[in-house]
Design an enzyme around this catalytic site. Sequence first.
Site, PDB file in Angstrom:
ATOM      1  N   ASP A 105      -8.489   0.716  -4.512  1.00  0.00           N
ATOM      2  CA  ASP A 105      -7.387   1.256  -3.733  1.00  0.00           C
ATOM      3  C   ASP A 105      -6.105   0.929  -4.499  1.00  0.00           C
ATOM      4  O   ASP A 105      -6.105   0.058  -5.387  1.00  0.00           O
ATOM      5  CB  ASP A 105      -7.381   0.612  -2.350  1.00  0.00           C
ATOM      6  CG  ASP A 105      -6.181   1.003  -1.519  1.00  0.00           C
ATOM      7  OD1 ASP A 105      -5.829   2.190  -1.506  1.00  0.00           O
ATOM      8  OD2 ASP A 105      -5.586   0.101  -0.888  1.00  0.00           O
ATOM      9  N   ASP A 107      -2.266   1.176  -2.955  1.00  0.00           N
ATOM     10  CA  ASP A 107      -1.229   0.526  -2.148  1.00  0.00           C
ATOM     11  C   ASP A 107      -1.742  -0.773  -1.528  1.00  0.00           C
ATOM     12  O   ASP A 107      -2.808  -0.808  -0.897  1.00  0.00           O
ATOM     13  CB  ASP A 107      -0.751   1.459  -1.040  1.00  0.00           C
ATOM     14  CG  ASP A 107       0.009   2.655  -1.579  1.00  0.00           C
ATOM     15  OD1 ASP A 107       0.447   2.611  -2.735  1.00  0.00           O
ATOM     16  OD2 ASP A 107       0.150   3.657  -0.840  1.00  0.00           O
TER      17      ASP A 107
END
Length: 313
Positions: A105, A107
């Site tokens: 991922d 963020d």
Amino acid sequence: MNRALFGSLVAISATDSSRGVSSLAGAGEPLEPVVVGRRNSLPPASPIFKPIVPSKLNGLGARHGLHHQAPTNGSGMTNDRPVELSKRTTEAKESLKKAQIVCFDVDSTIITEEGIDELAQFCGKGSEVAALTKEAMGGSMTFQEALKRRLDIIKPSQRQIREFLKTHPSIISAGVKELIEQLRKNNAEIFLISGGFDCLIEPVADALEIPLCNLYANRLFFNYNGSYAGFDTTQPTSRSGGKGEAIKQIRSVMAGGVGTGADKVVAMIGDGMTDLEACPPANMFIGYGGNAVREEVQKRATYYVTNFADLLW
């Protein structure tokens, strides 16, 4: 689709020729958007790398030549989380050694911030987007609806995106660079899967030497006058369950190497529920809480770390 979208649509993103399956979802539609090259006369600021937190090095510093300065978030506060939150870190490390594909991922995982929140703040819409995010967390809308409503509030123009990239360099989480280097030495392929926007993530991918064909994220559309026109709803990351769908696409892309794509061991690393829910199809999930701790993710994850140094071997 209104005339503005149909007749004068452009996108800030990587060129289709440089991308993998994720950019082909719209093929065959009546109008293929004109894609603007990601390079322009106003290059983005280079991302900032955070050094590894010394309290968690456990002798790894000398072995990897790591910097020993504690990272801060600009206010003197460290992002190092209590070690008590971690779960089965030794097993996580051993499992990660077996991964042939590692998906991160972006963020609050690869970078310390949430890109859409930072962009909203920059565009003067921070409080409105925060209120909507709180509402969305209650389950009152789908991921795609929440994304659309956020963007309808922000309405970022091309000029604002470019200025944001120039003045707000992403901060890369402590230990990310070292972990990715280690995974590459272990012959793993690295991918980024994000519900954020590729135009904001590309400088991060560049800094980590991750090819843009290994980036799966959302694309923003703009009218030819530079005003915001929408986002690409065909991207898997624009909807609920999209990260799992992206992993299936990655398996398909990787098929034909040693074994088949279906045989490859895939690890997903991230901070949020959308990352946790991508396993399966990922073979393993490692929760990360170095920047933000999502209580439900920490509770449900088999493996959980608060510092990427804990995954170095």
